[in-house]
Design a protein around this motif. Structure first.
Motif, PDB file in Angstrom:
ATOM      1  N   PHE A   1       0.816  -1.216   0.000  1.00  0.00           N
ATOM      2  CA  PHE A   1       0.000   0.000   0.000  1.00  0.00           C
ATOM      3  C   PHE A   1       0.850   1.267   0.000  1.00  0.00           C
ATOM      4  N   CYS A   2       0.479   2.194  -0.860  1.00  0.00           N
ATOM      5  CA  CYS A   2       1.073   3.527  -0.790  1.00  0.00           C
ATOM      6  C   CYS A   2       0.303   4.321   0.263  1.00  0.00           C
ATOM      7  N   MET A   3       0.776   5.517   0.555  1.00  0.00           N
ATOM      8  CA  MET A   3       0.140   6.332   1.592  1.00  0.00           C
ATOM      9  C   MET A   3      -1.328   6.615   1.284  1.00  0.00           C
ATOM     10  N   GLY A   4      -1.618   6.947   0.028  1.00  0.00           N
ATOM     11  CA  GLY A   4      -2.982   7.300  -0.343  1.00  0.00           C
ATOM     12  C   GLY A   4      -3.955   6.146  -0.201  1.00  0.00           C
ATOM     13  N   VAL A   5      -3.522   4.966  -0.643  1.00  0.00           N
ATOM     14  CA  VAL A   5      -4.377   3.781  -0.549  1.00  0.00           C
ATOM     15  C   VAL A   5      -4.552   3.374   0.913  1.00  0.00           C
ATOM     16  N   ARG A   6      -3.439   3.395   1.658  1.00  0.00           N
ATOM     17  CA  ARG A   6      -3.525   3.035   3.079  1.00  0.00           C
ATOM     18  C   ARG A   6      -4.484   3.971   3.813  1.00  0.00           C
ATOM     19  N   ARG A   7      -4.387   5.257   3.503  1.00  0.00           N
ATOM     20  CA  ARG A   7      -5.270   6.245   4.137  1.00  0.00           C
ATOM     21  C   ARG A   7      -6.729   5.986   3.774  1.00  0.00           C
ATOM     22  N   ALA A   8      -6.982   5.681   2.506  1.00  0.00           N
ATOM     23  CA  ALA A   8      -8.358   5.401   2.068  1.00  0.00           C
ATOM     24  C   ALA A   8      -8.912   4.167   2.772  1.00  0.00           C
ATOM     25  N   MET A   9      -8.080   3.135   2.890  1.00  0.00           N
ATOM     26  CA  MET A   9      -8.505   1.917   3.583  1.00  0.00           C
ATOM     27  C   MET A   9      -8.809   2.210   5.050  1.00  0.00           C
ATOM     28  N   GLU A  10      -7.950   2.988   5.677  1.00  0.00           N
ATOM     29  CA  GLU A  10      -8.153   3.318   7.092  1.00  0.00           C
ATOM     30  C   GLU A  10      -9.457   4.091   7.289  1.00  0.00           C
ATOM     31  N   ILE A  11      -9.740   5.002   6.369  1.00  0.00           N
ATOM     32  CA  ILE A  11     -10.969   5.800   6.462  1.00  0.00           C
ATOM     33  C   ILE A  11     -12.195   4.902   6.327  1.00  0.00           C
ATOM     34  N   VAL A  12     -12.174   4.011   5.340  1.00  0.00           N
ATOM     35  CA  VAL A  12     -13.318   3.120   5.121  1.00  0.00           C
ATOM     36  C   VAL A  12     -13.498   2.169   6.297  1.00  0.00           C
ATOM     37  N   LEU A  13     -12.401   1.584   6.760  1.00  0.00           N
ATOM     38  CA  LEU A  13     -12.498   0.629   7.866  1.00  0.00           C
ATOM     39  C   LEU A  13     -12.938   1.315   9.157  1.00  0.00           C
ATOM     40  N   ALA A  14     -12.540   2.567   9.330  1.00  0.00           N
ATOM     41  CA  ALA A  14     -13.002   3.318  10.503  1.00  0.00           C
ATOM     42  C   ALA A  14     -14.517   3.477  10.457  1.00  0.00           C
ATOM     43  N   GLU A  15     -15.044   3.723   9.261  1.00  0.00           N
ATOM     44  CA  GLU A  15     -16.499   3.835   9.103  1.00  0.00           C
ATOM     45  C   GLU A  15     -17.174   2.484   9.355  1.00  0.00           C
ATOM     46  N   VAL A  16     -16.531   1.426   8.873  1.00  0.00           N
ATOM     47  CA  VAL A  16     -17.084   0.078   9.064  1.00  0.00           C
ATOM     48  C   VAL A  16     -17.230  -0.244  10.544  1.00  0.00           C
ATOM     49  N   HIS A  17     -16.217   0.102  11.320  1.00  0.00           N
ATOM     50  CA  HIS A  17     -16.206  -0.280  12.732  1.00  0.00           C
ATOM     51  C   HIS A  17     -16.978   0.685  13.631  1.00  0.00           C
ATOM     52  N   LYS A  18     -17.624   1.663  13.014  1.00  0.00           N
ATOM     53  CA  LYS A  18     -18.509   2.534  13.796  1.00  0.00           C
ATOM     54  C   LYS A  18     -19.891   1.907  13.969  1.00  0.00           C
ATOM     55  N   ASP A  19     -20.072   0.731  13.382  1.00  0.00           N
ATOM     56  CA  ASP A  19     -21.348   0.009  13.462  1.00  0.00           C
ATOM     57  C   ASP A  19     -22.494   0.747  12.782  1.00  0.00           C
ATOM     58  N   ASN A  20     -22.162   1.581  11.831  1.00  0.00           N
ATOM     59  CA  ASN A  20     -23.238   2.258  11.094  1.00  0.00           C
ATOM     60  C   ASN A  20     -23.000   2.111   9.592  1.00  0.00           C
ATOM     61  N   THR A  21     -22.614   0.890   9.199  1.00  0.00           N
ATOM     62  CA  THR A  21     -22.254   0.651   7.807  1.00  0.00           C
ATOM     63  C   THR A  21     -23.458   0.483   6.888  1.00  0.00           C
ATOM     64  N   LYS A  22     -24.649   0.558   7.443  1.00  0.00           N
ATOM     65  CA  LYS A  22     -25.831   0.473   6.596  1.00  0.00           C
ATOM     66  C   LYS A  22     -25.828   1.672   5.654  1.00  0.00           C
ATOM     67  N   GLY A  23     -25.739   1.386   4.374  1.00  0.00           N
ATOM     68  CA  GLY A  23     -25.704   2.478   3.415  1.00  0.00           C
ATOM     69  C   GLY A  23     -24.332   3.098   3.265  1.00  0.00           C
ATOM     70  N   LEU A  24     -23.267   2.302   3.442  1.00  0.00           N
ATOM     71  CA  LEU A  24     -21.908   2.811   3.218  1.00  0.00           C
ATOM     72  C   LEU A  24     -21.458   2.386   1.826  1.00  0.00           C
ATOM     73  N   TYR A  25     -21.155   3.380   1.000  1.00  0.00           N
ATOM     74  CA  TYR A  25     -20.790   3.110  -0.389  1.00  0.00           C
ATOM     75  C   TYR A  25     -19.420   3.710  -0.702  1.00  0.00           C
ATOM     76  N   THR A  26     -18.773   3.136  -1.714  1.00  0.00           N
ATOM     77  CA  THR A  26     -17.591   3.780  -2.290  1.00  0.00           C
ATOM     78  C   THR A  26     -17.951   4.159  -3.719  1.00  0.00           C
ATOM     79  N   LEU A  27     -17.537   5.326  -4.118  1.00  0.00           N
ATOM     80  CA  LEU A  27     -17.858   5.807  -5.463  1.00  0.00           C
ATOM     81  C   LEU A  27     -16.873   5.187  -6.450  1.00  0.00           C
ATOM     82  N   GLY A  28     -17.232   4.008  -6.934  1.00  0.00           N
ATOM     83  CA  GLY A  28     -16.318   3.219  -7.743  1.00  0.00           C
ATOM     84  C   GLY A  28     -15.499   2.324  -6.829  1.00  0.00           C
TER      85      GLY A  28
END
Length: 577
Positions: free
Chosen positions: A11-38
């Motif tokens: 992972f480069c910095m940008g990809v790692r950061r994007a993954m961290e952001i998405v996973l942080a949202e996942v673990h907030k227990d409010n992933t209902k309706g969580l999408y990535t644009l592409g």
């Protein structure tokens, strides 16, 4: 087979950061309706993982109304962002900061009347997004032949590159543009990590017989790495998974280099490396393979970790003037059992952190579980020889160790907290392991009245705690990606990798200095100065990781454990001299 891994693989910095952001949202227990644009990144294995966690790829903007939408690292055009706002989507922006810089350059100079040239792949999501910031004032080209068709005569021109472009190709294209527009403003927008990755492939090719590039078949930066590898004249293999490796072709090689695209997770790289190491190299000796297998077995079975703890226990017994063979044995059995049993209870993270260990657990699960249970019973049984207080203490420690990964609060019971296990408490993984080591090595002798002074106990106990803490934190750093996926809030996740590494170096310096100073001023036995050795060697391991001179894996883990085993060996030599 010998495997050399590129420092920048993964992972480069940008990809790692994007993954961290998405996973942080996942673990907030409010992933209902969580999408990535592409697709978040160009790696099918990661996308499957995210899908399994409820993250969907958005195909129709209407689906995202009033939902969370993650903008991937590539960014999006301003027009699309405006559309998301219209439907009241909650935007989570994971655009790579380096991409955002290019967007800002394009916006600024096109507004000043300049004509922009983007060197990149016209259909790549990043380039599509970049073009949106310049409207009709931006042209996209991908090779030198297209320069002649650009309408840039007598115009103010600026040039930027897709952040993952081939640096040498960009230089050649810029040279052609300068021939037509000598005053063109040229911006170096190729990500440093991309440039480093490409240069590293060229350097790696000089040291190996072939190169394996791990990454998605649709990943542009991965394909460029393959092209660069092949341009060196060395055989290059592009694989997504270990199953894609051509074992017959690779058997002819002795040393193979491994690199990976910016969207390739560590667990896939580790999987591929593990598979490569199974292939017998052209010059590999039978003895070498046997030694390698023994080392792997000791690490994967947790015998190495237990031996490291036992070695510390043996050393501390001598530091405190009251050595006992039963303490290291109890320590070995307890640590072995806890490591084995907790890995069974925490297999989600292991699958991503240590795929080879996860595979080992699957193959030898029953035997390991039996040995783990037998070990904990053995440790408790031996503690009876030391008296009731020691027995109760070890029983309590064993129960705490066993319930570490077990849910204490049922899922159906809503108490307004997501901390249902001890391991869910932020930072508990690192600290609990360090405390367990310290309790075994220091507290049990203390309960048996073996210690004479308080000052040396505090100094030696602090040393054990810090060394055990550093050891646990190093492995947590190695396992950062898997812990993020599993939702474990370890110390490196809480502090960040850089801050954690700084903390570890500072702690090791204190231990090293303290272990030399304490004997000098008469607080501890002169033998205690040997504790400076694991402090120094562990600091070296931290430096090796920090400088990316070696990639985390079984060999690196064995090296870290050896630091603590070395202390026991040095103490034994001191005692018998």
């Amino acid at each position: 087979m010998k495997v050399k891994i590129a420092r920048s693989a993964g992972f480069c910095m940008g990809v790692r950061r994007a993954m961290e952001i998405v996973l942080a949202e996942v673990h907030k227990d409010n992933t209902k309706g969580l999408y990535t644009l592409g697709p978040l990144i160009h790696n099918s294995q990661v996308l499957e993982l995210l899908e399994s966690k409820g993250v969907k790829v958005l195909n129709d903007l209407k689906e995202a109304a009033a939902s969370k939408v993650v903008i991937r690292a590539h960014g999006i055009p301003p027009g699309l962002r405006a559309e998301l706002r219209k439907i009241q989507a909650r935007i989570v922006d994971a655009t790579c900061p380096k991409v955002a810089r290019v967007q800002a350059i394009i916006r600024y100079y096109t507004r000043k009347g300049y004509t922009g040239i983007i060197v990149g792949d016209a259909d790549h999501p990043e380039v599509v997004a970049l073009k949106g910031y310049g409207d009709d004032k931006v042209w996209v080209i991908s090779d030198e032949s297209q320069v002649s068709r650009l309408p840039i005569d007598h115009q103010n021109v600026f040039v930027v590159a897709q952040t993952t472009q081939n640096a040498k190709s960009y230089e050649q294209i810029v040279k052609k543009i300068k021939e037509r527009s000598p005053r063109a403003l040229v911006f170096d927008t190729i990500c440093e990590a991309t440039h480093l990755r490409q240069e590293e492939v060229r350097a790696l090719a000089r040291q190996v017989d072939a190169i394996v590039v791990v990454g998605g078949y649709h990943s542009g930066n991965t394909r460029r790495l393959v092209e660069i590898a092949r341009s060196t004249g060395k055989p290059a293999f592009h694989v997504e998974t270990p199953g894609d490796l051509d074992a017959k072709a690779l058997e002819k090689m002795d040393v193979v280099g491994v690199t990976a695209g910016a969207s390739t997770p560590n667990w896939l790289i580790k999987d591929v490396v593990a598979e490569l190491e199974k292939i017998k190299g052209k010059k590999e000796t039978h003895l070498g393979r046997i030694i390698n297998k023994i080392v792997k077995s000791l690490v994967l079975s947790n015998v190495a970790a237990a031996s490291a703890a036992a070695s510390m226990s043996y050393s501390v017994g001598h530091f405190l003037h009251k050595p006992s063979s039963i303490y290291p044995l109890i320590t070995f059995l307890y640590i072995y059992a806890m490591h084995v049993l907790n890995r069974f209870l925490d297999r989600t993270a292991s699958a991503y952190n240590e795929p080879e260990r996860a595979s080992f657990l699957m193959r030898h699960g029953r035997a390991l579980a039996f040995m783990g249970a037998l070990s904990i019973l053995g440790a408790i049984g031996l503690s009876l020889k030391l008296g009731l207080r020691t027995f109760i203490a070890l029983l309590v420690l064993s129960l705490l160790g066993l319930i570490y990964s077990v849910p204490l609060i049922p899922k159906g019971l809503r108490l307004g907290t997501r901390y249902r296990k001890i391991k869910d408490v932020p930072g508990s993984k690192t600290l609990s392991e360090a405390l367990a080591w310290t309790a075994l090595i220091i507290a049990i002798p203390l309960l048996n009245g073996r210690l004479q002074g308080a000052t040396d106990l505090i100094v030696i106990g602090s040393c054990v705690l810090v060394l055990a803490f550093v050891r646990a934190a190093i492995f947590d750093i190695f396992q950062l990606q898997g812990d993020l996926i599993a939702g474990s809030e370890t110390l490196p996740i809480l502090l960040g990798e850089k801050r954690t590494l700084f903390l570890l170096k500072a702690l090791l310096f204190v231990v090293g200095a303290g272990s030399l100073l304490a004997p000098a001023i008469g607080i501890t036995t002169p033998m205690f100065c040997l504790a400076a050795v694991p402090a120094a060697t562990t600091a070296t391991c931290v430096l090796v990781y920090e400088r990316a001179w070696a990639m985390p894996g079984i060999s690196f883990e064995a090296l870290v454990e050896t630091n603590f085993i070395l202390l026991g060996a040095l103490v034994a030599i001191w005692v018998h001299l």
